[in-house]
Design a protein around this motif. Structure first.
Motif, short mmCIF file in Angstrom:
data_model
loop_
_atom_site.label_atom_id
_atom_site.label_comp_id
_atom_site.label_asym_id
_atom_site.label_seq_id
_atom_site.Cartn_x
_atom_site.Cartn_y
_atom_site.Cartn_z
N GLU A 104 37.74 37.40 46.50
CA GLU A 104 38.15 37.23 45.09
C GLU A 104 39.17 38.31 44.72
OE1 GLU A 104 37.58 34.74 43.35
OE2 GLU A 104 37.26 35.19 41.23
N THR A 130 38.13 29.97 43.47
CA THR A 130 37.94 31.20 42.69
C THR A 130 36.90 31.03 41.59
OG1 THR A 130 39.02 32.87 41.33
CG2 THR A 130 39.88 30.64 41.12
N SER A 131 36.14 32.12 41.33
CA SER A 131 35.14 32.09 40.27
C SER A 131 35.75 32.45 38.93
CB SER A 131 34.04 33.11 40.53
OG SER A 131 33.58 33.05 41.84
N THR A 132 36.79 33.30 38.97
CA THR A 132 37.25 33.88 37.69
C THR A 132 38.77 33.98 37.54
OG1 THR A 132 37.03 36.04 38.73
CG2 THR A 132 35.20 35.34 37.34
N HIS A 152 35.62 24.60 42.09
CA HIS A 152 34.68 25.72 42.07
C HIS A 152 33.26 25.25 42.38
CE1 HIS A 152 32.67 29.12 39.56
NE2 HIS A 152 32.74 29.44 40.83
N GLY A 198 36.77 32.32 33.20
CA GLY A 198 35.39 31.95 33.58
C GLY A 198 35.13 30.46 33.60
N ASN A 202 30.85 30.37 34.29
CA ASN A 202 30.90 31.82 34.25
C ASN A 202 31.21 32.37 32.86
OD1 ASN A 202 30.03 32.29 36.82
ND2 ASN A 202 32.08 32.22 37.71
N THR A 250 31.19 40.67 44.51
CA THR A 250 31.80 39.54 43.80
C THR A 250 31.43 39.61 42.31
OG1 THR A 250 31.62 38.21 45.80
CG2 THR A 250 31.93 37.00 43.75
N ALA A 254 34.05 40.11 39.31
CA ALA A 254 34.14 39.00 38.36
C ALA A 254 33.86 39.51 36.94
CB ALA A 254 33.16 37.90 38.74
#
Ligand code: NAD
Length: 295
Positions: A104, A130-132, A152, A198, A202, A250, A254
């Motif tokens: 990330e 990607t998470s964020t 995601h 997010g 998220n 992570t 994040a």
């Protein structure tokens, strides 16, 4: 009505070969999920050890399925054969859908995405897990941002049904349709969301993690908090255990991105135990110690 459906189907490209960049917690899981649902997949990493681990994790999940009588030896062999591990970008030339799942870090992802674009066919679709990180920001590294979006998955991939598909400002409808189709083929439930810090999950989860960290700074016991959320509130796991599953590195990174993206909803605090654990390299389940210890 059915005519419209048929037309929509004809316009949507079905991926015959997927590729995943990164064979870590997520990349390995995505490769397994693609293979087990019948789409062959290339799994690329920069590290042979990560490729070996990705394959052995897939074998472990299949082995558990065999113990429960849900998988037979043929299915196990077929699934493992459908995953092609590689260290070479050149193998991506035949992939229809490439999912980037490397660390990330926006800089690394930018370089990797450009490298992917230089090696795939003109009509291949490129996604990031990607998470964020902003999908619009990542799209800037590509010549053809219309073929790019977020895809995601959640951890552990083989158990979590949801996939967020994130539409960037330049993503084409054709790309979204193809990624929705690929998500369904992988046996997952897609939701399409616009790019924002997010995305959906998220945006809800990280202010909750920030509230949890504040409770700990104020003196709460993390085991007690987990117990309350699990046993009394009814969630499958509490925040400390979830952070260990996500990975402390992570999660910490994040949280920084989310605090910058939605400062009106959360802030990073001095002495956040998540940051302290990260400094001590207590990374969660991935290295056996985080909030909890794992034998
Ligand atoms: P990880 O640390 O387990 O794996 C990352 C892998 O990427 C490693 O195997 C590393 O060798 C590889 N890598 C690094 N640079 C590379 C390159 N240039 N080319 C190919 N491979 C490269 O990380 P992870 O937890 O699997 O996270 C991967 C991505 O998925 C991140 O963007 C993360 O935000 C996202 N994500 C993570 C979770 C989670 O719960 N861990 C959930 C959803 C999304």
């Amino acid at each position: 009505k059915s005519k419209g459906k048929k037309q929509a189907k004809a316009a949507t490209k079905q991926s015959k070969l997927n590729a995943v960049l990164g064979a870590g917690i997520m990349g390995g899981g995505i490769a397994y999920q693609s293979a087990v649902k019948g789409t062959p997949v290339i799994m690329k990493d920069i590290n042979q050890g990560a490729l070996d681990l990705g394959l052995s994790e897939a074998a472990k999940i299949l082995g558990k399925g065999m113990q429960r009588g849900k998988v037979d030896a043929t299915k196990m062999a077929q699934t493992l054969n459908a995953i092609t591990p590689t260290l070479e970008y050149s193998t991506l030339k035949d992939a229809d859908l490439v999912i980037e799942a490397v660390v990330e870090n926006p800089k690394v992802k930018g370089i990797v995405l450009k490298e992917v674009e230089d090696n795939v066919a003109d009509d291949a679709i490129i996604c990031s897990n990607t998470s964020t990180i902003s999908i619009n920001q990542l799209a800037e590294s590509l010549d053809k941002p219309e073929r790019f979006c977020g895809m995601h998955f959640f951890n552990p991939v083989h158990r979590m049904p949801l996939v967020e598909i994130i539409r960037g400002e330049k993503t084409s409808e054709e790309t979204i349709n193809a990624v929705v189709a690929a998500t369904l083929k992988m046996g997952k439930t897609p939701i399409v969301v616009n790019d924002c810090p997010g995305f959906l999950v998220n945006r809800v989860l990280f202010p909750y993690f920030a509230g949890f960290s504040k409770l700990l700074i104020d003196g709460a016991d993390f085991v007690a908090v987990d117990k309350v959320m699990e046993k009394i509130f009814g969630w499958p796991m509490g925040p400390a255990y979830l952070m260990d599953v996500v990975g402390i590195d992570t999660g910490d990174h994040a949280a920084d991105v989310m605090a910058a993206g939605i400062p009106e909803r959360m802030a990073r605090l001095d002495n956040d135990p998540v940051t302290l654990f990260y400094k001590e390299q207590r990374l969660g389940q991935k290295n056996g110690k985080g909030f909890y210890n794992y034998g």
